[in-house]
Every structure is written in structure tokens, then in C-alpha cells.
Write a protein that holds these residues in place. Structure first.
Motif, short mmCIF file in Angstrom:
data_model
loop_
_atom_site.label_atom_id
_atom_site.label_comp_id
_atom_site.label_asym_id
_atom_site.label_seq_id
_atom_site.Cartn_x
_atom_site.Cartn_y
_atom_site.Cartn_z
N ILE A 59 13.35 47.87 13.16
CA ILE A 59 12.57 47.81 14.40
C ILE A 59 13.46 47.57 15.61
O ILE A 59 13.04 47.79 16.76
CB ILE A 59 11.47 46.72 14.30
N SER A 61 15.78 49.42 16.43
CA SER A 61 16.01 50.75 17.01
C SER A 61 14.83 51.22 17.86
O SER A 61 14.98 52.14 18.68
CB SER A 61 16.28 51.78 15.90
N LEU A 62 13.66 50.62 17.68
CA LEU A 62 12.45 51.09 18.37
C LEU A 62 12.58 51.06 19.89
O LEU A 62 12.37 52.09 20.55
CB LEU A 62 11.24 50.26 17.90
N ILE A 157 9.12 57.73 16.34
CA ILE A 157 8.63 56.37 16.53
C ILE A 157 7.62 55.97 15.45
O ILE A 157 7.70 54.87 14.90
CB ILE A 157 8.05 56.22 17.95
N ILE A 160 9.38 54.88 12.36
CA ILE A 160 9.95 53.54 12.45
C ILE A 160 8.89 52.51 12.06
O ILE A 160 9.15 51.57 11.30
CB ILE A 160 10.49 53.27 13.86
N ILE A 161 7.68 52.69 12.57
CA ILE A 161 6.58 51.77 12.26
C ILE A 161 6.27 51.81 10.76
O ILE A 161 6.11 50.77 10.11
CB ILE A 161 5.34 52.12 13.08
N SER A 245 19.75 52.02 13.93
CA SER A 245 19.78 51.16 15.12
C SER A 245 21.01 51.44 15.97
O SER A 245 20.93 51.45 17.21
CB SER A 245 19.74 49.68 14.70
N SER A 248 20.52 54.73 17.78
CA SER A 248 19.62 54.63 18.93
C SER A 248 20.37 54.15 20.17
O SER A 248 20.10 54.60 21.28
CB SER A 248 18.46 53.68 18.60
N THR A 281 7.29 49.08 24.20
CA THR A 281 7.82 48.31 23.07
C THR A 281 6.96 47.08 22.79
O THR A 281 6.69 46.76 21.63
CB THR A 281 9.27 47.87 23.38
#
Length: 433
Positions: A59, A61-62, A157, A160-161, A245, A248, A281
């Protein structure tokens, strides 16, 4: 168990009907179930869970991928994409129709957002197609369908979740989503080429393109920034140079470099990009935390195991189960957006799917595909809203024109279920090297 399920349904319905945001609503449901059916110290558990889930390596990297998308939204990449792709499309049946899908595929590989992909690519390519006399309906449908690729082609995205909630490797998910994303784009292009071949009136008679080979090779310069960003993000991950990460962070630096090179990012634009990424975010972080709390509480109360056992007793074949889930998610997509679909259903659906013998990475790609369908399923269809803002057409008109692309996605999902190795093999092959 019936009391737990009843209260789960009551609390969820009540919070959503009151208009509470999905993140706080999920958190309230999790806390409510924890207080009613356990004697654990809620305040201590919530703090520990929040720290664990919001500081996981995936997360991290989000916010950086979101910031990269915000920065790129303020560049001239959409113009560069059209200028670089258009001269090469005269060889294909359908000609410039393909610029939309190819442009969406390339921008998806550096944005991670479906709505952003539709907005950035559509504001140039769709305008160009309509001004040149290409069929409006097919142009609108291709943008709606192609824009959904922003969720499937990494960095994504929603992936990622899913990786955080399902406790799966984000790099494996990114690798597994790339080939299906490119294949789905190819299916869209094949359909448009076939339509244009069967009905030449969809194309303007006076737009054959007078590009020379010199023009074509010069146009590749326009694709330089996009190629640079794709290599910076995806290239470093697949080569094993950087983790998601780290990639990103490289992507953010690359986006800043592109914006500086194109001279499109002002101090106000940078401030807006930073503020937009913080807001997005925080919203997604709250959703992830709420979903994690609900999922953990339900797991401790053994709700997923109960539901899995009940569905197993139906003796459905794995294919029938997945097709049932596909139609369930399509129906759910008419009233919920993609993030909500993931976090609301994953704690219960994932154990059922794993018990049926499906791979966790494969199901992640399947779930992303169903969310893509939700992006173009009225009345809650964000891609259609974006296209409405670009064209001024009614949602009914846009929804009607996107039906062929929706059916292609359904057929593609069914084929992916029959041949699951198409999804899992690339990840196993690339990451085992």
C-alpha cells in the motif's frame, strides 16, 4: 450464525442508506459486529489493525502511483499519444479508430486509473475522430471500452487494493494482468476492424492519411515520453530492479521529468496534483482499513467458512460458480462503483473461490475484469460520465454504443475461466526466472 449475517446485512444497509461514505461505513460495521459478538478490546484491535494494513509494503506504492497519474493528467501526453500512433494506423482496417484503444492501453500502463485513462486519451483522440468524420457511435464505444483497460493493465490501483486485502503479491498480480490487458485490447481492435470492413461508411472517405515513412518514423519521437515512463515503471519491476513501491517512486520522478520536458507543470499545477493525490489516497486508505476490519472480524466469526460450506453444498461446477459470480458482479456494478465492489464482497467471496480450486492471482484478474464492466454499466458508470462530459451526449446514447464492447469483455472473461493458465502462466514464468 444467522444472527451474525442478519446484523451484518442490517448494519451495512443502514450505514449505506444514511449516505455515510463507504470507508467509515465499513469501519462502523466492523466495530459493531466486534462489540456485539466478541468480548475483545475494540479500541486496541482497531489501532493495531490500522497500523498493520496502512503500513504494508504494497500500500506504500498507492499514493505514489496516484500522484504519478495526477502529474501526467496535467501534461500533453494525450496529444503526444495521438500524434505518435495515428501515422501507423493507415495499414489497419478501421484506421484511426484504433488510436483510441492503443492510446488507452499505453496510458493505462502509466496511470493505474480507468477514469483518468478515459479522460486523458478521450479529450484528444475522440475529438480528432469526430472532427475527421469517423462514426460517432463506434468512436464513443471504443473510448468507453478502451478506457476500462486502466484497471487491468498495470500499474492498477484496484490491484493494489486487492493485493492488500487478499494478502497476495502485488508484483504477481501486475504480471498476471498485463497479458490479458493487451489481449483484451486486441479483441477490441479486431471488432472495430471487422465493423469497418463490413461497413466502410463508418470511415470518412477522404481520410486515408498521406503520411510518408519519414513521417511515421518521426512520429515515434512523440511516443518517447510514454515509452520512457513504461520502461521506468514496468520495466524496472519485471527486470527485478525495483519492487512495486520503488517503481512507483521512480514513476513519480519520471512524471516530473516528462512534465518539465514538456513545460506543462506550473507551481499551481504541482500543488493541485499533490492535493488531489492526498485526497484520493486518504479516501482509498479509509476504504481499505474499513474493509480489512470487516474481513478480519468476519473471519474470526467464521462467516466465510459458513458461506463457503453452504455454497459447496450446492454442488456447482467451478465454471458455473465463476459465471454466477460474473453476473452477480455485473448486477452489483449497476449500483456500486468498483472499489466498493471489491471491499464489500471480497471477505466472503474469496474463501468460496479458493475452496473451488481457483488461484488467488487468477481471481484477482477476474475481479478486475468485472469491475471494468461496472465502469460502463449504467446508472453508476464513471467512464460513461467522463465521456458525457467530453461529447455532451446522453448517458443512454453512450451506454447503447458501448454494448458490443461490454459483450466482448463478458466473452473474454468466460474464455479466461476456461483457460486459467493464460493468466497465471506469465506470472509464474517471469517471476521464476
Amino acid at each position: 450464525m444467522s444472527a451474525i449475517l442478519t446484523w451484518l446485512l442490517v448494519l451495512m444497509t443502514a450505514t449505506l442508506c444514511l449516505g455515510i461514505w463507504i470507508g467509515p461505513a465499513l469501519l462502523a460495521v466492523g466495530v459493531g459486529l466486534l462489540e456485539m459478538f466478541t468480548n475483545r478490546p475494540t479500541h486496541k484491535l482497531i489501532g493495531a489493525w490500522a497500523f498493520n494494513v496502512l503500513t504494508s509494503s504494497d500500500i506504500v506504492s498507492l499514493p505514489l502511483f496516484i500522484l504519478m497519474g495526477e502529474l501526467l493528467f496535467r501534461t500533453r501526453l494525450s496529444q503526444s499519444l495521438f500524434s505518435g500512433i495515428a501515422p501507423w494506423m493507415s495499414f489497419l482496417p478501421g484506421r484511426l479508430f484504433h488510436t483510441t484503444v492503443i492510446g488507452c492501453s499505453m496510458f493505462a500502463a502509466i496511470s493505474g486509473s480507468s477514469a483518468a485513462t478515459t479522460q486523458v486519451v478521450g479529450r484528444i483522440t475522440l475529438t480528432e475522430l469526430l472532427n475527421r468524420g469517423y462514426d460517432r457511435g463506434l468512436a464513443v464505444g471504443s473510448l468507453a471500452g478502451g478506457g476500462t483497460l486502466g484497471f487491468l493493465i498495470p500499474p492498477s490501483i484496484p490491484m493494489i487494493i486487492y493485493a492488500v486485502l487478499a494478502e497476495e503479491s502485488l508484483l504477481r498480480l501486475f504480471t498476471a494482468g498485463f497479458l490479458p490487458g493487451i489481449a483484451l485490447a486486441g479483441c477490441f481492435m479486431a471488432y472495430m476492424g471487422l465493423r469497418a470492413t463490413l461497413n466502410p461508411k463508418l470511415l470518412p472517405s477522404d481520410d486515408h492519411g498521406n503520411w510518408t515513412w519519414s513521417d511515421r518514423f518521426r512520429s515515434l519521437i512523440e511516443l518517447g515520453p510514454v515509452a520512457f515512463l513504461i520502461l521506468s515503471v514496468l520495466g524496472t519491476m519485471y527486470a527485478g530492479i525495483a519492487s512495486p513501491s520503488e517503481a512507483s517512486a521512480i514513476g513519480v520522478l519520471g512524471a516530473l521529468a516528462v512534465a518539465a520536458f514538456q513545460r506543462t507543470l506550473s507551481w499551481k499545477g504541482l500543488r493541485d496534483a499533490l492535493l488531489g493525490s492526498v485526497q484520493t489516497t486518504c479516501m482509498i486508505g479509509m476504504i481499505v482499513l474499513g474493509a480489512f476490519v470487516v474481513g478480519t472480524v468476519l473471519a474470526n466469526l467464521r462467516v466465510p467458512q459458513f458461506v463457503s460450506a453452504e455454497i459447496t453444498s450446492w454442488n456447482l461446477s467451478p465454471f458455473v460458480l465463476i459465471m454466477f459470480l460474473m453476473f452477480f458482479y455485473i448486477l452489483l456494478g449497476t449500483v456500486l462503483e468498483g472499489f466498493s465492489m471489491i471491499v464489500l464482497t471480497l471477505p466472503i467471496v474469496l474463501p468460496v473461490v479458493l475452496a473451488a480450486g481457483f488461484d488467488k492471482v487468477w481471481f484477482g484478474v477476474f475481479l478486475i475484469l468485472t469491475i471494468e464492466m461496472a465502469q460502463i454499466t449504467p446508472p453508476v458508470a464513471f467512464n460513461l460520465f467522463v465521456i458525457q462530459n467530453i461529447t455532451g451526449d446522453s448517458q443512454t446514447y453512450v451506454a447503447w454504443k458501448v454494448i458490443p464492447f461490454f459483450l466482448i469483455m463478458m466473452g473474454f472473461t468466460a474464455l479466461m475461466t476456461i483457460f486459467p493458465s493464460f493468466v497465471t502462466w506469465p506470472a509464474d514464468f517471469i517471476l521464476s526466472r
